[in-house]
Design a protein around this motif. Structure first.
Motif, short mmCIF file in Angstrom:
data_model
loop_
_atom_site.label_atom_id
_atom_site.label_comp_id
_atom_site.label_asym_id
_atom_site.label_seq_id
_atom_site.Cartn_x
_atom_site.Cartn_y
_atom_site.Cartn_z
N LEU A 183 0.85 -1.19 0.00
CA LEU A 183 0.00 0.00 0.00
C LEU A 183 0.88 1.24 0.00
O LEU A 183 2.08 1.17 0.32
CB LEU A 183 -0.91 0.02 1.25
CG LEU A 183 -1.98 -1.07 1.36
CD1 LEU A 183 -2.74 -0.91 2.67
CD2 LEU A 183 -2.93 -1.03 0.18
N PRO A 184 0.32 2.40 -0.35
CA PRO A 184 1.07 3.65 -0.20
C PRO A 184 1.56 3.82 1.23
O PRO A 184 0.92 3.35 2.18
CB PRO A 184 0.04 4.72 -0.59
CG PRO A 184 -0.89 4.01 -1.53
CD PRO A 184 -1.00 2.61 -0.99
N TRP A 185 2.66 4.50 1.39
CA TRP A 185 3.30 4.66 2.70
C TRP A 185 2.82 5.93 3.43
O TRP A 185 3.57 6.51 4.22
CB TRP A 185 4.81 4.71 2.54
CG TRP A 185 5.43 3.39 2.22
CD1 TRP A 185 4.80 2.22 1.87
CD2 TRP A 185 6.83 3.07 2.20
NE1 TRP A 185 5.70 1.22 1.64
CE2 TRP A 185 6.95 1.72 1.84
CE3 TRP A 185 7.99 3.81 2.45
CZ2 TRP A 185 8.19 1.08 1.73
CZ3 TRP A 185 9.22 3.18 2.33
CH2 TRP A 185 9.32 1.84 1.98
N SER A 186 1.61 6.36 3.18
CA SER A 186 1.14 7.60 3.80
C SER A 186 -0.37 7.60 3.85
O SER A 186 -1.04 6.68 3.37
CB SER A 186 1.64 8.82 3.00
OG SER A 186 1.15 8.76 1.66
N ASP A 187 -0.92 8.64 4.47
CA ASP A 187 -2.35 8.90 4.51
C ASP A 187 -3.08 7.74 5.18
O ASP A 187 -2.60 7.18 6.16
CB ASP A 187 -2.86 9.18 3.08
CG ASP A 187 -4.22 9.88 3.06
OD1 ASP A 187 -4.40 10.83 3.85
OD2 ASP A 187 -5.09 9.47 2.29
N LEU A 188 -4.23 7.36 4.65
CA LEU A 188 -5.05 6.36 5.31
C LEU A 188 -4.59 4.93 5.08
O LEU A 188 -5.24 3.98 5.51
CB LEU A 188 -6.53 6.51 4.89
CG LEU A 188 -6.88 6.63 3.40
CD1 LEU A 188 -6.73 5.33 2.69
CD2 LEU A 188 -8.28 7.18 3.26
N PHE A 189 -3.43 4.74 4.44
CA PHE A 189 -2.92 3.41 4.12
C PHE A 189 -1.83 2.94 5.08
O PHE A 189 -1.24 1.89 4.88
CB PHE A 189 -2.38 3.38 2.69
CG PHE A 189 -3.37 3.83 1.66
CD1 PHE A 189 -4.35 2.98 1.21
CD2 PHE A 189 -3.32 5.13 1.16
CE1 PHE A 189 -5.28 3.40 0.26
CE2 PHE A 189 -4.23 5.55 0.21
CZ PHE A 189 -5.22 4.69 -0.24
N VAL A 190 -1.52 3.72 6.12
CA VAL A 190 -0.40 3.41 7.01
C VAL A 190 -0.78 2.26 7.95
O VAL A 190 -1.81 2.31 8.64
CB VAL A 190 0.01 4.65 7.82
CG1 VAL A 190 1.06 4.30 8.86
CG2 VAL A 190 0.54 5.73 6.88
N TRP A 191 0.08 1.24 8.01
CA TRP A 191 -0.14 0.09 8.89
C TRP A 191 0.40 0.36 10.30
O TRP A 191 1.41 1.03 10.47
CB TRP A 191 0.55 -1.15 8.33
CG TRP A 191 -0.12 -1.73 7.14
CD1 TRP A 191 0.28 -1.60 5.83
CD2 TRP A 191 -1.32 -2.51 7.11
NE1 TRP A 191 -0.60 -2.25 5.00
CE2 TRP A 191 -1.58 -2.82 5.76
CE3 TRP A 191 -2.19 -2.99 8.08
CZ2 TRP A 191 -2.67 -3.59 5.36
CZ3 TRP A 191 -3.28 -3.75 7.70
CH2 TRP A 191 -3.52 -4.04 6.35
N VAL A 244 -4.14 2.71 10.43
CA VAL A 244 -4.29 3.72 11.47
C VAL A 244 -5.74 4.19 11.55
O VAL A 244 -6.36 4.50 10.52
CB VAL A 244 -3.35 4.91 11.21
CG1 VAL A 244 -3.65 6.06 12.17
CG2 VAL A 244 -1.90 4.47 11.37
N GLY A 245 -6.28 4.23 12.76
CA GLY A 245 -7.65 4.66 12.97
C GLY A 245 -8.65 3.54 13.05
O GLY A 245 -9.80 3.75 13.46
N ILE A 246 -8.25 2.32 12.65
CA ILE A 246 -9.11 1.14 12.75
C ILE A 246 -8.86 0.50 14.11
O ILE A 246 -7.71 0.23 14.47
CB ILE A 246 -8.83 0.15 11.61
CG1 ILE A 246 -9.05 0.82 10.25
CG2 ILE A 246 -9.68 -1.10 11.76
CD1 ILE A 246 -10.47 1.25 9.98
N PRO A 247 -9.91 0.19 14.90
CA PRO A 247 -9.72 -0.22 16.30
C PRO A 247 -9.48 -1.71 16.53
O PRO A 247 -9.40 -2.15 17.68
CB PRO A 247 -11.04 0.22 16.95
CG PRO A 247 -12.04 0.05 15.87
CD PRO A 247 -11.33 0.43 14.59
N VAL A 248 -9.39 -2.50 15.45
CA VAL A 248 -9.15 -3.93 15.57
C VAL A 248 -8.07 -4.33 14.57
O VAL A 248 -7.80 -3.60 13.62
CB VAL A 248 -10.44 -4.74 15.30
CG1 VAL A 248 -11.49 -4.49 16.36
CG2 VAL A 248 -11.00 -4.43 13.91
N LEU A 249 -7.47 -5.49 14.79
CA LEU A 249 -6.45 -5.99 13.88
C LEU A 249 -7.11 -6.49 12.59
O LEU A 249 -8.08 -7.25 12.64
CB LEU A 249 -5.65 -7.11 14.53
CG LEU A 249 -4.89 -6.71 15.80
CD1 LEU A 249 -4.21 -7.93 16.42
CD2 LEU A 249 -3.87 -5.61 15.52
#
Length: 702
Positions: free
Chosen positions: A215-223, A241-246
């Motif tokens: 995925l892109p290394w920025s914005d909403l794609f950051v792991w 980032v921003g997702i509350p579960v794995l």
């Protein structure tokens, strides 16, 4: 009588001893098979790579701690993403976000997030609130560490979490605004590799799993990498980032990864306008309309209001296109609000039966699921909400669809049983590299003729997929170390397919530059390692040609792993190469410049030679680059979170989060793993409390 009594007593002792042993085994087993001992307190143990290991006394505390942890590592980014998901980013930060707000508001993300929140179970709604509470608590306690400009998003609510999830999954991955709307956002470079290998195909008889999203290394794609331990769960993995579960995870019993699959989960319907409405089944229907007021922050801080008229047809919201056509957008998953709960329960599952029971909910709107477990099962599921369509093949539904008839309007999606799925194939392995599901293993198990022609394309199978298939078929018994080595492969399948024709054609040209090109490409190792010489020349040539017309033998469904092949027009290929070669020599001083001298890994003061390249070259180790001002290129996408897992006892796992596990300014974990990426290395996963404490960087107790 005494002897009988003695024997009876000895028998009772043996039985009692056996029962004690059995109880001990069951106790130990319960602790190592996903049921950790009950904790009396909650804490986060941060290891030396910035990975939070959350030990929570209950699930609510786990979610709250995860919110806290994400803020410590990614606070500014998280709040910015939530502000955009609200459709109020222009109000917060200016008109550069206005197009984003229009997209989010037009497709109904903020409004729908409220109904989604109410649709959660009472228990899981509490978990979302706890995650938001953790975010807010961190921000309150560490105001000095949060950028002033993003504090306006606070406080965060549970609805914000769902709005962000919806924007990410439904309105970025399933349909990107660039694909349908007149906006400036670029289409995402989303892809992945995933392997599941059965015990019959491994060196030591344990199933293995490879997770490798690109995925892109920025914005909403950051792991974000983490471990969550609470009653009923002990899972390790990563989420956006921003997702509350794995979202990608493993426990002691099983694990899964995702790849972006060839699923068509949205359609664009061309409307025929009439009398301020649109034609549908021989009648003129009025649009449903609403007018929204968007606020836009000016440079002087003042807020100006801009009206946004949102029109909807029976298909969905109407989107303006650059070509002036009126198009309505229809997207799957908007009636499936419990994706996060499904991911949470996937991580709590302990065997294939439990895991499939959770998958059957089909809350996750897309993504291949690649699965492996301790019992030796492997599975590939072409997961997603596939519309049930009355007509047309996959290619038909990629274009504009007539919107004036109910015959093209889908209203239902396929159940779990209809989706392509392979469990425990005789080959002993499964793979997906964003190719259609039909070649998940070989010999092929799935016959596309047994599925609707719109389910997935029949081909072609691109070179990264062919490279993946080649590595799995060439080795009968694969070890964990070999799987990791294969994962890091930078060999260009495209070069193997073309150089045998290209090099003789170059030598026939008989010029000084042609001879030097032939010498460089002949000596090249056909890889994109940092020290590979010839890779820059070949990749530059590949960028300049039309891959759809360069081959003399096109891709064939009957020879999926050896086609396309050969040069259709050798003279044209050489002419293009010589033009490219002159540019390469002028830019870098030589034709055989090392790959790593041109392609770089950069973060702050870090500047390292890269290895890997674009997947279209047939490279399994994917890195995508953007140009720098000095003629070099910087990695901006590709290999991000990587996990290689062996389901032995105990589980063995190696991982990497390429750009580091934080984006927050001042964090020591920004870019700290790039050195490992440059060396083609993964890190040891620390999962036991004992190992974590040996590598403890920070502790936070609640």
């Amino acid at each position: 009588m005494g002897l009988k009594r003695f024997r009876s007593g000895r028998y009772i002792i043996r039985v009692f001893s056996f029962l004690l042993t059995l109880m001990f085994v069951l106790l130990i087993g319960s602790q190592s098979f996903g049921s950790p001992p009950k904790l009396t307190k909650t804490e986060i143990l941060w290891d030396t790579y910035g990975v939070p290991h959350i030990y929570a006394k209950d699930n609510q505390s786990a979610f709250q701690s995860f919110g806290w942890a994400q803020m410590q590592s990614h606070g500014n980014l998280l709040l910015q993403l939530y502000g955009q998901a609200r459709g109020r980013a222009a109000e917060y930060w200016g008109d550069e976000y206005l197009e984003s707000d229009k997209w989010v508001q037009t497709v109904g993300v903020p409004e729908r997030s409220h109904s989604w929140y109410l649709a959660q179970s009472r228990e899981f709604r509490g978990y979302l609130d706890a995650f938001a509470a953790g975010i807010n608590a961190y921000a309150q306690e560490h105001k000095d560490l949060i950028a002033d400009e993003v504090e306006i998003v606070l406080p965060v609510k549970g609805e914000d979490v769902l709005a962000h999830q919806m924007r990410v999954l439904n309105f970025t991955f399933i349909v990107n605004p660039e694909q349908v709307a007149d906006v400036s956002q670029k289409e995402t470079q989303a892809g992945s590799n995933g392997w599941a290998i059965a015990p019959s195909h491994t060196e030591n008889g344990h199933a293995m799993l490879l997770a490798n999203p690109h995925l892109p290394w920025s914005d909403l794609f950051v792991w974000y990498e983490a471990q969550i331990t609470a009653p009923g769960i002990d899972a390790y993995g990563a989420t956006l980032v921003g997702i509350p579960v794995l979202a990608i995870a493993f426990n002691d019993n099983l694990g899964w990864t995702h790849t972006v699959n060839t699923l068509d989960g949205w359609d664009a319907y061309e409307l025929k306008l009439a009398n301020n409405g649109y034609r549908f089944d021989g009648q003129v229907r009025p649009f449903e309309t609403k007018t929204l007021s968007l606020k836009v922050k000016q440079k002087n801080g003042a807020l100006l209001s801009e009206k946004l008229l949102v029109r909807s047809s029976v298909h969905g919201p109407v989107i303006s296109r650059k070509d002036g056509k009126t198009v309505a957008l229809r997207v799957v998953g908007l009636d499936k609000p419990r994706v996060l709960e499904q991911w949470w329960d996937m991580a709590r599952s302990q065997n294939l039966t439990q895991f499939q029971t959770v998958l059957k909910r089909l809350q996750l709107p897309m993504f291949t699921v690649m699965y492996a477990d301790r019992e030796g099962h492997i599975m590939h599921l072409f997961n997603g909400q596939v519309p049930i369509r009355q007509k047309g093949d996959f290619e038909y539904w990629q274009g504009l669809i007539p919107g004036d008839t109910s015959k093209t309007l889908w209203t239902k999606t396929h159940p779990y049983e209809d989706l392509p799925r392979v469990i425990d194939p005789k080959s002993g392995w499964l793979q997906n590299t964003n190719d259609p599901p039909w070649t998940t293993t070989f010999p092929q198990v799935l016959d596309p003729d047994n599925y609707p022609s719109y389910m997935a394309p029949r081909g072609p199978i691109y070179f990264r997929a062919q490279r993946s298939l080649r590595m799995l078929t060439e080795d009968d018994k694969i070890s964990l170390a070999e799987m990791i080595s294969n994962k890091q492969s930078t060999r260009m399948e495209l070069a193997d397919r073309l150089l045998d024709d290209l090099i003789p054609a170059i030598r026939n040209y008989k010029s000084e530059l042609a001879n030097r090109c032939a010498d460089v490409l002949s000596a090249w190792d056909r890889q994109a390692n940092a020290d590979s010489r010839g890779a820059v020349l070949f990749a530059s040539w590949a960028d300049a040609i039309d891959l759809d017309s360069v081959f003399s033998k096109p891709w064939s469904e009957n020879s999926p792993f050896t086609t396309p092949d050969g040069l259709a027009n050798p003279q044209s290929a050489v002419t293009t190469l010589l033009t490219v070669a002159a540019k390469v020599e002028k830019a870098y001083g030589s034709l055989d410049v090392a790959w790593g001298d041109v392609f770089r890994l950069q973060s702050g003061d870090i500047d390292l030679p890269a290895n890997g390249g674009d997947g279209y070259l047939g490279i399994f180790r994917v890195l995508n680059f953007a140009p720098l001002s000095d003629g070099r290129f910087k990695s901006v996408a590709g290999d991000s979170y990587v996990a290689a897992i062996e389901f032995s006892q105990p589980v063995k796992a190696m991982t990497l989060n390429s750009y580091g596990n934080a984006t927050q300014p001042g964090s020591p974990y920004v870019g700290d793993q790039l050195k490992l990426l440059a060396r083609k290395q993964l890190r040891q996963v620390w999962r036991s409390r004992q190992d974590i404490l040996k590598h403890l960087a920070e502790r936070k107790a609640f």
